[in-house]
Design an enzyme around this catalytic site. Structure first.
Site, PDB file in Angstrom:
ATOM      1  N   HIS A  18       0.724  -1.233   0.045  1.00 16.27           N
ATOM      2  CA  HIS A  18       0.110  -0.106   0.093  1.00 16.27           C
ATOM      3  C   HIS A  18       0.957   1.131  -0.043  1.00 16.27           C
ATOM      4  CE1 HIS A  18      -3.963  -1.898   0.763  1.00 16.27           C
ATOM      5  NE2 HIS A  18      -3.129  -2.854   1.074  1.00 16.27           N
ATOM      6  N   ASP A 115      -5.545   5.757   1.002  1.00 14.14           N
ATOM      7  CA  ASP A 115      -5.643   4.498   0.430  1.00 14.14           C
ATOM      8  C   ASP A 115      -7.032   3.917   1.031  1.00 14.14           C
ATOM      9  OD1 ASP A 115      -3.710   2.082   0.370  1.00 14.14           O
ATOM     10  OD2 ASP A 115      -5.257   1.557   1.733  1.00 14.14           O
ATOM     11  N   VAL A 337      16.879  -7.517  -3.205  1.00 15.29           N
ATOM     12  CA  VAL A 337      17.377  -6.995  -4.820  1.00 15.29           C
ATOM     13  C   VAL A 337      16.178  -6.317  -5.356  1.00 15.29           C
ATOM     14  CG1 VAL A 337      18.363  -9.452  -5.530  1.00 15.29           C
ATOM     15  CG2 VAL A 337      16.157  -9.327  -5.851  1.00 15.29           C
ATOM     16  N   GLN A 339      13.897  -5.474  -7.710  1.00 21.01           N
ATOM     17  CA  GLN A 339      13.063  -6.471  -8.786  1.00 21.01           C
ATOM     18  C   GLN A 339      12.923  -5.795 -10.131  1.00 21.01           C
ATOM     19  OE1 GLN A 339      10.079  -9.310  -7.445  1.00 21.01           O
ATOM     20  NE2 GLN A 339       8.733  -7.967  -8.542  1.00 21.01           N
ATOM     21  N   HIS A 354       4.156 -14.427  -6.957  1.00 23.98           N
ATOM     22  CA  HIS A 354       2.969 -14.580  -5.891  1.00 23.98           C
ATOM     23  C   HIS A 354       1.892 -13.972  -6.558  1.00 23.98           C
ATOM     24  CE1 HIS A 354       4.725 -10.849  -5.016  1.00 23.98           C
ATOM     25  NE2 HIS A 354       3.924 -10.417  -3.871  1.00 23.98           N
ATOM     26  N   ASN A 358       1.919  -5.002  -7.848  1.00 25.20           N
ATOM     27  CA  ASN A 358       3.037  -4.292  -8.387  1.00 25.20           C
ATOM     28  C   ASN A 358       4.025  -5.123  -8.995  1.00 25.20           C
ATOM     29  OD1 ASN A 358       2.309  -1.897  -6.898  1.00 25.20           O
ATOM     30  ND2 ASN A 358       3.189  -2.485  -5.061  1.00 25.20           N
ATOM     31  N   SER A 359       4.061  -6.492  -8.779  1.00 26.34           N
ATOM     32  CA  SER A 359       4.859  -7.412  -9.359  1.00 26.34           C
ATOM     33  C   SER A 359       4.422  -7.914 -10.746  1.00 26.34           C
ATOM     34  CB  SER A 359       5.219  -8.833  -8.515  1.00 26.34           C
ATOM     35  OG  SER A 359       5.906  -8.551  -7.505  1.00 26.34           O
ATOM     36  N   GLU A 362       5.224  -4.678 -12.939  1.00 26.29           N
ATOM     37  CA  GLU A 362       6.680  -4.697 -13.170  1.00 26.29           C
ATOM     38  C   GLU A 362       7.029  -5.714 -14.371  1.00 26.29           C
ATOM     39  OE1 GLU A 362       9.042  -4.767  -9.436  1.00 26.29           O
ATOM     40  OE2 GLU A 362       7.791  -3.154  -8.741  1.00 26.29           O
ATOM     41  N   GLY A 377      -4.413 -12.958   0.371  1.00 28.53           N
ATOM     42  CA  GLY A 377      -5.163 -11.761  -0.185  1.00 28.53           C
ATOM     43  C   GLY A 377      -5.856 -11.822  -1.542  1.00 28.53           C
ATOM     44  N   ASP A 378      -5.340 -10.662  -2.133  1.00 33.91           N
ATOM     45  CA  ASP A 378      -5.857 -10.248  -3.596  1.00 33.91           C
ATOM     46  C   ASP A 378      -5.070 -11.036  -4.678  1.00 33.91           C
ATOM     47  OD1 ASP A 378      -3.381  -8.951  -3.471  1.00 33.91           O
ATOM     48  OD2 ASP A 378      -4.307  -7.052  -4.151  1.00 33.91           O
TER      49      ASP A 378
END
Length: 461
Positions: A18, A115, A337, A339, A354, A358-359, A362, A377-378
């Site tokens: 968040h 948020d 690292v 990412q 996962h 955000n991942s 990216e 979670g989501d």
């Protein structure tokens, strides 16, 4: 007067998932000549958040910092042992302290942006102060469509096999964030309280872009999902900024050299984000799976949640024999690292993730296909959005983290399947081009950002 400076107050919530998009958005607004005041709850849940905030303030001294000191929370009154949900609840229960905090801000605030986990406590404050109220939603449009539909399905959740959302493909019960299935969980209570209030907000800023979630965004903005939904502005992908790393947090040069030495598309990157800890048994099975695949790998191991991360040596978790075999084929690291930097290397041809949003973004930005392994979670809803976009796959039968131990053989086979799929590579490449076009001059994201800032300027008039 249309060039009046807009003063945006930004209130972030608990957890890096968040905080990170909130700080990236703050940077984006500063770069578009908005005045920004960051309301920052203290204490943070983790050291990682605290460090990120201090780096942000070094990079953007022009952003005013308003510390928001939270009242102590008795965890036994919140019905959760999740440190991040308890963080949400602590902020909510301390929200009555905000008006006096806001009274000290000069010049006056033009827009309050917070948020999504904080709608109910903040809305009456902004209504009293007559400040336009906007929401930042850090996950995908598909997840937002589920969140905004909560009033419609929550009372019958125990009988439903799936949630049918108009204009958005049905979300199976097995993908719904588990806390929502427990009626008195603190997270479920937040969603039940906040979701019906969405129409009272002036707009939702979402970290997504049209090409990756065409249907869900269109359905939200044409009133199919919720009739009186305020406008949803897809302002993503909000990509990493320089402040997110400092001299002590540079990706190890030996990792960079190793990646540069590998042939294009030959490495699978394996990482489950900053919040997910796995059992030792599952970690060992991942190791076995990586030995089985024909591809090289860079694996970032995380065995524990939040900050309790460093006490176990990798060799203790994996065993000396497995560790030795892994080292002959790839890299296993426990350190931080960058990412986004890792995903930018041409040698990286796939990502076991996962599916934190955000991942996913990216990976899309760098055209890297994903093998999703949702943990909590989501994540499953994000994995569905990722799979619908065509850039990867996920194995539904692997379940949530801890439900079962997925064997190395299955993991290795799934990695090979993802890495060899030409369709995923082509689609990931398309999304990379679309993402870059969206944030460029005249792109859909750039236009959405400009539209919302122009709206704020008119309100400020």
């Amino acid at each position: 007067m249309s060039d009046a400076v807009v003063h945006v107050a930004l209130l972030h919530s608990a957890g890096a998932g968040h905080l990170t998009p909130c700080l990236r958005l703050a940077a984006l607004l500063v770069n578009r000549h908005c005045r920004v005041t960051l309301i920052s709850p203290h204490p943070t849940v983790s050291m990682a958040e605290s460090n990120l905030l201090s780096r942000f303030h070094s990079a953007f001294p022009q952003v005013s910092l308003l510390p928001f000191h939270l009242l102590p929370l008795d965890a036994s009154t919140a019905n959760s042992d999740d440190p991040f949900f308890l963080g949400f609840e602590a902020i909510r229960r301390s929200s009555h302290l905000l008006p006096s905090l806001l009274a000290s801000v000069s010049p006056p605030i033009s827009v309050f942006l917070c948020d999504v986990s904080l709608i109910s406590p903040v809305l009456p404050i902004t209504e009293t102060l007559r400040i336009p109220f906007y929401i930042l939603f850090p996950s995908c449009a598909r997840m937002f469509s589920l969140f905004s539909s909560v009033p419609r399905f929550i009372s019958s959740i125990s009988e439903l096999d799936f949630v049918d959302i108009p204009g958005v493909s049905a979300i199976p019960r097995s993908s719904i964030p588990p806390p929502l299935l427990h009626p008195d969980n603190v997270f479920a209570n937040i969603l039940k309280e906040d979701s019906p209030k969405l129409p009272k907000t002036r707009g939702i800023l979402m970290n997504s872009f049209e090409a990756i979630e065409t249907n869900a965004l269109e359905s939200l903005n044409t009133g199919k999902v919720v009739k009186d939904m305020p406008p949803v502005f897809p302002i993503g992908p909000i990509m990493p900024c320089e402040f997110e790393k400092n001299e002590t947090q540079q990706t190890n040069s030996s990792i960079v050299k190793w990646l540069n030495d590998q042939s294009p598309g030959s490495v699978v990157y394996v990482s489950f984000g900053s919040r997910v800890g796995m059992s030792s048994e599952q970690i060992r099975e991942i190791g076995n799976g990586l030995l089985k695949t024909r591809f090289k790998f860079l694996w970032v191991v995380k065995g524990k949640k939040v900050d309790k991360d460093e006490e176990d040596d990798l060799e203790e978790v994996l065993g000396a024999e497995l560790m030795k075999r892994l080292k002959s084929k790839g890299l296993v690291v426990k350190e931080w690292v960058d990412q986004s930097e890792i995903l930018s290397y041409s040698s990286v041809g796939g990502f076991v993730s996962h599916c934190g949003w955000n991942s996913v973004l990216e990976a899309a930005w760098h055209a890297v296909p994903i093998l999703g392994w949702p943990q909590m979670g989501d994540h499953k809803v994000n994995a569905e959005a990722m799979e619908l976009s065509g850039m990867g796959m996920w194995k539904r039968e692997w379940g949530w983290a801890g439900e079962k131990v997925v064997k190395g053989e299955e993991i290795g086979d799934a990695i090979d399947e993802m890495m060899k799929n030409e369709g995923f590579k082509m689609k990931a490449e398309e999304l990379k081009l679309a993402a870059r076009k969206a944030v460029g001059g005249g792109g859909s994201t750039e236009l959405a950002i400009q539209k919302v800032i122009n709206e704020w300027k008119k309100m400020n008039h």
